[in-house]
Design an enzyme around this catalytic site. Structure first.
Site, PDB file in Angstrom:
ATOM      1  CG  ASP A  50       3.775   1.529   9.210  1.00 19.98           C
ATOM      2  OD1 ASP A  50       3.674   1.687   7.984  1.00 19.98           O
ATOM      3  OD2 ASP A  50       4.672   2.072   9.895  1.00 19.98           O
ATOM      4  CG  ASP A  98       8.893   1.889   5.588  1.00 15.76           C
ATOM      5  OD1 ASP A  98       9.704   0.998   5.344  1.00 15.76           O
ATOM      6  OD2 ASP A  98       8.241   2.486   4.706  1.00 15.76           O
ATOM      7  CB  SER A 153       6.441   2.010   1.350  1.00 15.42           C
ATOM      8  OG  SER A 153       7.557   1.726   0.519  1.00 15.42           O
TER       9      SER A 153
HETATM   10  C1  BG6 Z   1       6.073   5.027   4.504  1.00 18.84           C
HETATM   11  C2  BG6 Z   1       7.252   5.690   5.168  1.00 18.84           C
HETATM   12  O1  BG6 Z   1       5.949   3.720   4.963  1.00 18.84           O
HETATM   13  O2  BG6 Z   1       6.248   4.999   3.100  1.00 18.84           O
HETATM   14  C3  BG6 Z   1       7.481   7.069   4.574  1.00 18.84           C
HETATM   15  O3  BG6 Z   1       7.005   5.797   6.555  1.00 18.84           O
HETATM   16  C4  BG6 Z   1       7.619   6.968   3.060  1.00 18.84           C
HETATM   17  O4  BG6 Z   1       8.642   7.619   5.141  1.00 18.84           O
HETATM   18  C5  BG6 Z   1       6.387   6.286   2.481  1.00 18.84           C
HETATM   19  O5  BG6 Z   1       7.745   8.261   2.483  1.00 18.84           O
HETATM   20  C6  BG6 Z   1       6.460   6.108   0.965  1.00 18.84           C
HETATM   21  O6  BG6 Z   1       7.472   5.209   0.657  1.00 18.84           O
HETATM   22  P1  BG6 Z   1       8.053   4.935  -0.780  1.00 18.84           P
HETATM   23  O7  BG6 Z   1       8.897   3.710  -0.561  1.00 18.84           O
HETATM   24  O8  BG6 Z   1       6.885   4.661  -1.693  1.00 18.84           O
HETATM   25  O9  BG6 Z   1       8.816   6.120  -1.193  1.00 18.84           O
HETATM   26 MG    MG Z   2       5.965   3.619   9.761  1.00 17.31          MG
END
Ligand code: BG6
Ligand code: MG
Length: 216
Positions: A8, A10, A115
């Site tokens: 992962d 974040d 993300s």
């Molecule tokens: C994840 C995070 O990696 O990505 C979440 O842990 C986040 O907190 C999600 O909401 C989506 O991210 P993004 O950058 O597409 O808004």
């Molecule tokens: Mg994470």
């Protein structure tokens, strides 16, 4: 036999989990309520729109889709402001050492993040080349806890789920790895990451040999 490590982003590779939280908290404050750190645990690993739905429900709000799209854009704008100041210093302790051991062990690597900003973040911290394949929020149709982000990574690497170890800081991400049939290392607190097969505070407290011997 373990052939690949799936990471992962974040909260595992880089300290962006705090920025997601700060941006969501700012949005909640503007909407007239607050979100606690404990509530935030349930947002980690969850896609942008799914997170917004959880937050609105928490504040007792129902909004039309156009309004929700605007709020999600606003949060992302604030988030990008926060990460634009980020440098390779934001890489979490132990990551560099761990990745050199991963390479030495001849393991394949994938990024598994929901993300949509993942490629940008990797660029900012200079880690784009650390992964054999990158699965991000633009490549999947279902976010964590659905296993898609990890099963897709395994597919692209040409390995089976039982040949993979997933590294996750989020409850939803640990569940995704388990549902995908993988060995899951939780990074954080064992009280929170109950479904994980092994838990450590961060990658700094682990060695590749230790993970390989425990995931056998
Ligand atoms: C994840 C995070 O990696 O990505 C979440 O842990 C986040 O907190 C999600 O909401 C989506 O991210 P993004 O950058 O597409 O808004
Ligand atoms: Mg994470």
């Amino acid at each position: 036999q373990i052939k690949a490590f799936l990471f992962d982003l974040d909260g595992v590779i880089v300290d962006t989990a705090i920025y997601h939280y700060q941006a969501w908290k700012r949005l909640a404050t503007e909407l007239g309520f607050d979100i606690s750190e404990e509530f935030n645990e349930g947002l980690k690993g969850v896609s942008r729109m799914d997170s917004l739905d959880l937050i609105l429900a928490h504040g007792g709000l129902t909004l039309p889709d156009e309004e929700k799209a605007k709020l999600a854009d606003q949060k992302n704008e604030w988030y990008l402001e926060l990460v634009s100041r980020m440098t390779p210093e934001a890489i979490l302790p132990g990551v560099a050492m761990f990745f050199s051991q991963v390479r030495q062990a001849g393991l394949k690597t994938a990024l598994g993040s929901v993300s949509k900003n993942a490629p940008l973040i990797l660029e900012r911290i200079g880690m784009t080349d650390a992964f054999d394949t990158i699965i991000d929020g633009t490549k999947i149709s279902k976010g964590k806890p659905d296993p898609e982000v990890f099963t897709k990574g395994a597919d692209e690497l040409g390995v089976r789920p039982d040949e993979c170890v997933v590294f996750e800081d989020a409850v939803a991400g640990v569940e995704a790895g388990k549902r995908g049939g993988m060995f899951v290392v939780g990074l954080g607190s064992p009280d929170v990451l109950r479904q994980a097969d092994l838990v450590a505070p961060s990658l700094a407290e682990l060695t590749v040999d230790e993970v390989l011997s425990k995931s056998k």
